[in-house]
Design an enzyme around this catalytic site. Sequence first.
Site, PDB file in Angstrom:
ATOM      1  N   LYS A 173       0.879  -1.182   0.000  1.00  0.00           N
ATOM      2  CA  LYS A 173       0.000   0.000   0.000  1.00  0.00           C
ATOM      3  C   LYS A 173       0.909   1.222   0.000  1.00  0.00           C
ATOM      4  O   LYS A 173       1.478   1.598   1.022  1.00  0.00           O
ATOM      5  CB  LYS A 173      -0.886  -0.035   1.256  1.00  0.00           C
ATOM      6  N   GLU A 249       9.947   1.322  10.619  1.00  0.00           N
ATOM      7  CA  GLU A 249      10.983   2.344  10.411  1.00  0.00           C
ATOM      8  C   GLU A 249      10.295   3.678  10.611  1.00  0.00           C
ATOM      9  O   GLU A 249       9.554   4.135   9.740  1.00  0.00           O
ATOM     10  CB  GLU A 249      11.563   2.248   8.997  1.00  0.00           C
ATOM     11  N   CYS A 283      13.900  10.575   7.024  1.00  0.00           N
ATOM     12  CA  CYS A 283      13.887  10.268   8.457  1.00  0.00           C
ATOM     13  C   CYS A 283      15.310  10.232   9.009  1.00  0.00           C
ATOM     14  O   CYS A 283      15.504  10.315  10.213  1.00  0.00           O
ATOM     15  CB  CYS A 283      13.136   8.976   8.726  1.00  0.00           C
ATOM     16  N   GLU A 379      10.780  16.091  14.388  1.00  0.00           N
ATOM     17  CA  GLU A 379      11.439  15.915  13.100  1.00  0.00           C
ATOM     18  C   GLU A 379      11.035  17.089  12.195  1.00  0.00           C
ATOM     19  O   GLU A 379       9.851  17.312  11.963  1.00  0.00           O
ATOM     20  CB  GLU A 379      10.883  14.603  12.525  1.00  0.00           C
TER      21      GLU A 379
HETATM   22  C1  SIN Z   1      13.799   7.527   4.930  1.00  0.00           C
HETATM   23  O1  SIN Z   1      13.978   8.713   5.012  1.00  0.00           O
HETATM   24  O2  SIN Z   1      12.701   7.045   5.244  1.00  0.00           O
HETATM   25  C2  SIN Z   1      14.876   6.589   4.445  1.00  0.00           C
HETATM   26  C3  SIN Z   1      16.077   7.243   3.943  1.00  0.00           C
HETATM   27  C4  SIN Z   1      17.150   6.283   3.501  1.00  0.00           C
HETATM   28  O3  SIN Z   1      16.907   5.093   3.270  1.00  0.00           O
HETATM   29  O4  SIN Z   1      18.276   6.734   3.397  1.00  0.00           O
END
Ligand code: SIN
Length: 475
Positions: A173, A249, A283, A379
């Site tokens: 998804k 994640e 992230c 963030e």
């Molecule tokens: C992400 O920002 O979710 C992953 C970034 C990465 O794999 O370097």
Amino acid sequence: MVELARDAFVDGRWQTTNRRFAVMDPFDDAVVAEVTDSDDALVELAIAAAARAFPAWRRQPAPVRGKLLGQMAQRMLADEKRLAEICVRENGKPTKEGIAEVRYAASFLAWFAGEAERIYGETIPASDAGLRLTAIREPVGPCAVITPWNFPYAMLTRKLGAALAAGCTVVAKPAHQTPLGTLAIAQIAEQVGLPPGVFNVVPALDGPRVGGKLVRAPQIRKISFTGSTKVGMSLMRDAADDLKRVSLELGGNAPFIVFADADLDAAVAGAMVAKFRNTGQTCVGANRFILEQRIADDYTGRLCKAIGKLVTGRGSDPGVDLGPLIDDAAVAKVKRLVEDAIGKGARVLYGGAPSGKTRLVPPIVLGGITSEMQLWREEIFGPVVALRVARDEQEAIDLANDTEYGLVAYFYARDGARQVRVAEALEVGMVGVNEGLVSAAQAPFGGVKHSGIGREGSRHGIEDYTNLKYIATRI
Ligand code: SIN
């Protein structure tokens, strides 16, 4: 515009419902495509297809599964310009980053194509001479893969590669902002002859509805999610009702420390990647810069000079380094964080607060950051550099660890003993030492604390898609 797949890919067929939703270019809101909005019935078909395909797929010899993944990687690379263009249109990122993402994404398929053949078990010395003990790894079953908009290809293939290599089947998804890349990968899966039902894609405007359906479906044995900590926690609570496996994640709040003994030019080059990749929408983005007092002014000057060369604009225009943010909510969040920081005493060292009139947010550097400011805790997900000064090594470490998140930390230092000491003291899943980009298919990606559970990429990534089965045989 290139030929696009716009329908759901379920059981090896392109399927539609009577509803569509618009995928828009974040630069100007131009409609890129109208995509099938998967309803509950279609999601159920996808889940059933993944469950039906699972027994045959898991029985395929590992080299056969690996070969198909390898072919998918090759096709991605052969088609990188077209795929990058799709990504630039739906995500807004600059073309050079679109190309980099396609290569990064293909590297996961290539890596797991090889790893499929290395899912080893164990033989265990028994205390009883008449027993032989072994442990084998088996695929967990059909998996739901829920992916974000910031890396539409890579966040998919990091999960899909591991799942398919392990012998699992997948219902994906994608984020409603960026379903086109995922559908393009489904086209590639179809072209290489992945059996029907092994990989299904159900785009939908209402992500929580489809996510909820997937997490509640008894046939789905694992949920892999990349996105916010709030949504990850909620998925984990729901998954607990059925004791489904989860890989999460989630958010980050990465410190980027520059010590007095650092190579300052290298620390600037690292910061440009760690902060500005995907216009700060990662992230793993450097969220809090912590500078040792002695070099703080020197480093800030060098960093601002480098930032001054960045070009903000439409991702597809030549020479652009920073594209638009993904949507109005993203711009509003950056604006809120910057205004809050300035209101609490932060100094603007470069740039200015975003106007909010377009989604193009030029870089901003803020000094005098304190723990009371919202951007210290949240963030940022935008091109804002937040600088804070630390007296010494211990204060830098304490500040770095002053967060509920623990995805990644970066630091720059020449001293070897300091490199070991600091890397060990940081409460994170990944550390970049004199390096601003840690992500790689071969390396275990993932966080601690509120940044998530499980690891993706590397040989560990595949373990998350397997169950360990112990077999005691009396001879
Ligand atoms: C992400 O920002 O979710 C992953 C970034 C990465 O794999 O370097």
